[in-house]
Design a protein around this motif. Structure first.
Motif, short mmCIF file in Angstrom:
data_model
loop_
_atom_site.label_atom_id
_atom_site.label_comp_id
_atom_site.label_asym_id
_atom_site.label_seq_id
_atom_site.Cartn_x
_atom_site.Cartn_y
_atom_site.Cartn_z
N PHE A 48 0.83 -1.20 0.00
CA PHE A 48 0.00 0.00 0.00
C PHE A 48 0.86 1.25 0.00
N GLY A 49 2.00 1.19 0.70
CA GLY A 49 2.89 2.34 0.72
C GLY A 49 3.41 2.67 -0.67
N VAL A 50 3.85 1.65 -1.39
CA VAL A 50 4.34 1.86 -2.75
C VAL A 50 3.23 2.33 -3.67
N MET A 51 2.05 1.72 -3.55
CA MET A 51 0.93 2.09 -4.40
C MET A 51 0.53 3.55 -4.22
N PHE A 52 0.39 3.98 -2.97
CA PHE A 52 -0.01 5.36 -2.72
C PHE A 52 1.11 6.33 -3.08
N SER A 53 2.35 5.91 -2.90
CA SER A 53 3.46 6.78 -3.29
C SER A 53 3.43 7.06 -4.78
N CYS A 54 3.24 6.00 -5.56
CA CYS A 54 3.19 6.17 -7.03
C CYS A 54 1.97 7.00 -7.44
N MET A 55 0.82 6.70 -6.85
CA MET A 55 -0.41 7.40 -7.22
C MET A 55 -0.33 8.89 -6.89
N VAL A 56 0.09 9.20 -5.68
CA VAL A 56 0.14 10.60 -5.25
C VAL A 56 1.21 11.36 -6.02
N THR A 57 2.34 10.72 -6.26
CA THR A 57 3.40 11.38 -7.02
C THR A 57 2.92 11.72 -8.43
N MET A 58 2.18 10.82 -9.06
CA MET A 58 1.63 11.09 -10.39
C MET A 58 0.62 12.23 -10.35
N LEU A 59 -0.23 12.25 -9.31
CA LEU A 59 -1.21 13.33 -9.19
C LEU A 59 -0.53 14.69 -9.03
N ARG A 65 1.88 20.11 -14.09
CA ARG A 65 1.85 20.32 -15.53
C ARG A 65 0.63 21.14 -15.96
N CYS A 66 -0.52 20.83 -15.34
CA CYS A 66 -1.75 21.55 -15.71
C CYS A 66 -1.70 23.01 -15.26
N GLN A 67 -1.07 23.25 -14.12
CA GLN A 67 -1.02 24.61 -13.59
C GLN A 67 0.25 25.35 -14.00
N TYR A 68 1.14 24.66 -14.72
CA TYR A 68 2.41 25.25 -15.16
C TYR A 68 3.15 25.85 -13.96
N PRO A 203 6.97 4.13 7.71
CA PRO A 203 7.30 5.48 7.22
C PRO A 203 7.85 5.53 5.80
N LEU A 204 8.29 4.41 5.23
CA LEU A 204 8.96 4.44 3.93
C LEU A 204 8.07 5.00 2.83
N GLY A 205 6.84 4.49 2.74
CA GLY A 205 5.93 4.99 1.71
C GLY A 205 5.60 6.45 1.89
N VAL A 206 5.47 6.87 3.16
CA VAL A 206 5.18 8.28 3.45
C VAL A 206 6.33 9.16 2.98
N ILE A 207 7.54 8.71 3.24
CA ILE A 207 8.71 9.50 2.87
C ILE A 207 8.77 9.73 1.36
N VAL A 208 8.47 8.69 0.59
CA VAL A 208 8.62 8.78 -0.87
C VAL A 208 7.72 9.86 -1.46
N TYR A 209 6.41 9.80 -1.19
CA TYR A 209 5.54 10.79 -1.84
C TYR A 209 5.63 12.16 -1.19
N THR A 210 6.02 12.23 0.08
CA THR A 210 6.18 13.53 0.72
C THR A 210 7.41 14.24 0.17
N VAL A 211 8.50 13.52 -0.03
CA VAL A 211 9.70 14.11 -0.63
C VAL A 211 9.41 14.56 -2.05
N ALA A 212 8.59 13.80 -2.77
CA ALA A 212 8.31 14.13 -4.17
C ALA A 212 7.42 15.36 -4.32
N LEU A 220 -3.34 15.88 -1.15
CA LEU A 220 -4.01 14.95 -2.08
C LEU A 220 -4.13 13.56 -1.47
N ALA A 221 -3.06 13.11 -0.80
CA ALA A 221 -3.11 11.79 -0.16
C ALA A 221 -4.13 11.77 0.96
#
Length: 470
Positions: A48-59, A65-68, A203-212, A220-221
């Motif tokens: 779940f950590g990896v899944m949410f990290s990827c999803m939130v990072t993409m969002l 990109r949309c807001q430039y 904390p690993l999954g949290v760290i990934v998308y928070t750093v990104a 968003l998460a």
């Protein structure tokens, strides 16, 4: 009066206590027989950590990109200061839904009855509503602030700044410790996975998308996490009060529980001692009832809860950061709406799982309750492995959503109030962004070590929750 259904009732008698399968059990959870396999723990914690990290990072990347909009240090820590009411409210719900919201609320309901669930929810809602007033003032007098300690520095000087900075960082450490302490204990009880590994891996999954993505990614998460929490909450309420039982049946079973004598309790729990199991009259409650608000111990807990959480909210940078990130016309409304919505989570969950654990005479010991295992035990009994998975996912959502807010809060304090203020006054935006990201990684991994230490010392989430008031 006997409130238990008779044999003529259409419901199955296997739904009503005492249950034969618990006849020789001294505790509900055993290390040798967890409801879920250890692999399920790793799937939730890592998968779940990896899944949410990827999803939130993409969002976050799509939004940029949309807001430039480039990911500057300002945007990383303030989300552009243009967050609307609905997202602000969902973030407040997510930030304030700690592991204790799910675990400790049911524990006090198990101990004090309905007064415990009420005082947990009411005692922790007042602070959010009051903070709505502060949110208005922040937008009026310090619209460009990044942290509340910056405001303290400009108003009261360096000594006050250092004092409040220490309070703020200590608060974030304690809150994150509670999140991981309760979460890792629950993961071990439900899956058999080592609680030390859980404390380190969560904390690993949290760290990934928070750093990104910074604060924007956290927001968003939080929206997604809050949706999962409410979905599971509704499912639990339906199971307890509609599918398996009704409010009348639960009411009758609880009344029976509070009227048992010591001899009757000993016939149900083979190692019964007063206070060890939820059986018999509640000490300090009016007529020993679980269904009264006239509870001395419940009221005392409410005072501790209210005072402790007031200090927690005021010196927790994550709530100030939400106010800073909100639009001027959305800050107060977001906090008011978030506080009202949050009340339903601990109150509903505690009255559903906490009181059902009492009414069904589950062999939950005081030690298990203090560790926050009451909702897990009730969910396992009512829903089997599905209930275990639901509580595990719900708890994971609460931990990572609050945890990401705490990471961003600490990183902002370090970057703006330590690094830029005392180390490098001429720091550029890139310097601040680099320090912010490094702090998120260091804090996230460091908290895993802190919680492993707390486990080694034998401390549990219930103790730490009450310690906050000090």
């Amino acid at each position: 009066m006997n409130f238990l259904p008779t044999s003529s009732d259409s419901c199955e008698e296997s739904l009503y206590p005492p249950f034969a399968k618990y006849a020789n059990r001294t505790t509900f959870f055993t290390a040798l027989d967890p409801p879920l396999p250890a692999s399920a723990g790793y799937v939730v914690v890592i998968g779940f950590g990896v899944m949410f990290s990827c999803m939130v990072t993409m969002l976050v990347m799509m939004a940029q990109r949309c807001q430039y909009r480039a990911l500057t240090s300002e945007y990383f820590n303030t989300a552009g200061r243009m967050v609307k009411t609905g997202l602000t409210a969902s973030v407040i719900v997510s930030q304030w839904t700690w592991a204790a919201t799910i675990l400790q609320s049911s524990n006090v309901a198990w101990q004090y009855g309905v007064s415990g669930s009420f005082w947990y929810a009411a005692g922790a809602t007042v602070q959010i509503l009051l903070f709505g007033v502060l949110a208005i003032r922040v937008k009026q007098i310090a619209p460009n602030a990044h942290t509340f300690t910056e405001i303290v520095r400009s108003r009261w000087g360096r000594l006050a700044h250092i004092t409040f900075l220490c309070f703020a960082i200590l608060c974030n450490i304690i809150v994150t410790s509670m999140l991981l302490l309760g979460g890792s204990t629950m993961v071990e009880a439900l899956t058999g996975m080592s609680k030390n590994w859980a404390a380190f891996l969560i904390p690993l999954g949290v760290i990934v998308y928070t750093v990104a993505g910074g604060l924007r990614a956290t927001f968003l998460a939080s929206y997604v996490h809050s949706s999962f929490i409410y979905l599971i909450l509704v499912m639990i309420i339906v199971v307890v009060y509609i599918k398996n039982y009704s409010s009348d049946i639960i009411h009758g079973l609880i009344q029976n529980t509070s009227k048992f004598t010591s001899e009757q309790c000993k016939s149900i729990f083979i190692e019964y001692q007063q206070g060890k199991y939820a059986c018999g009259p509640v000490e300090g409650n009016y007529e020993g009832s679980y269904l009264t608000l006239l509870s001395g111990n419940g009221f005392l807990f409410g005072l501790i809860n209210m005072i402790g959480n007031l200090g927690t909210v005021i010196v927790d940078q994550s709530y100030w950061q939400s106010a800073i990130a909100a639009r001027p016309n959305a800050a107060a409304k977001g906090f008011y709406l978030g506080g009202i919505c949050w009340f339903s989570i601990p109150f509903s969950l505690a009255t559903a799982l906490g009181l059902s654990a009492v009414s069904l005479l589950l062999p939950i010991t005081k030690t298990e309750a203090q560790a926050g295992l009451v909702p897990a035990a009730a969910a396992v009994h009512l829903l089997g492995t599905g209930g275990s998975a639901a509580i595990l996912i719900m708890l994971f959502m609460a931990i990572v959503s609050s945890g990401s807010s705490e990471c961003v809060a600490v990183s902002s304090l370090v970057a703006y109030d330590i690094y830029r203020e005392y180390v490098n006054p001429n720091a550029t935006g890139k310097d601040i962004l680099r320090v912010t990201r490094f702090t998120i990684v260091f804090f996230g991994m460091g908290m895993g070590v802190v919680v492993i230490t707390l486990h080694t010392l034998g401390l549990h989430m219930g103790w730490l929750y009450l310690f906050v008031s000090i």
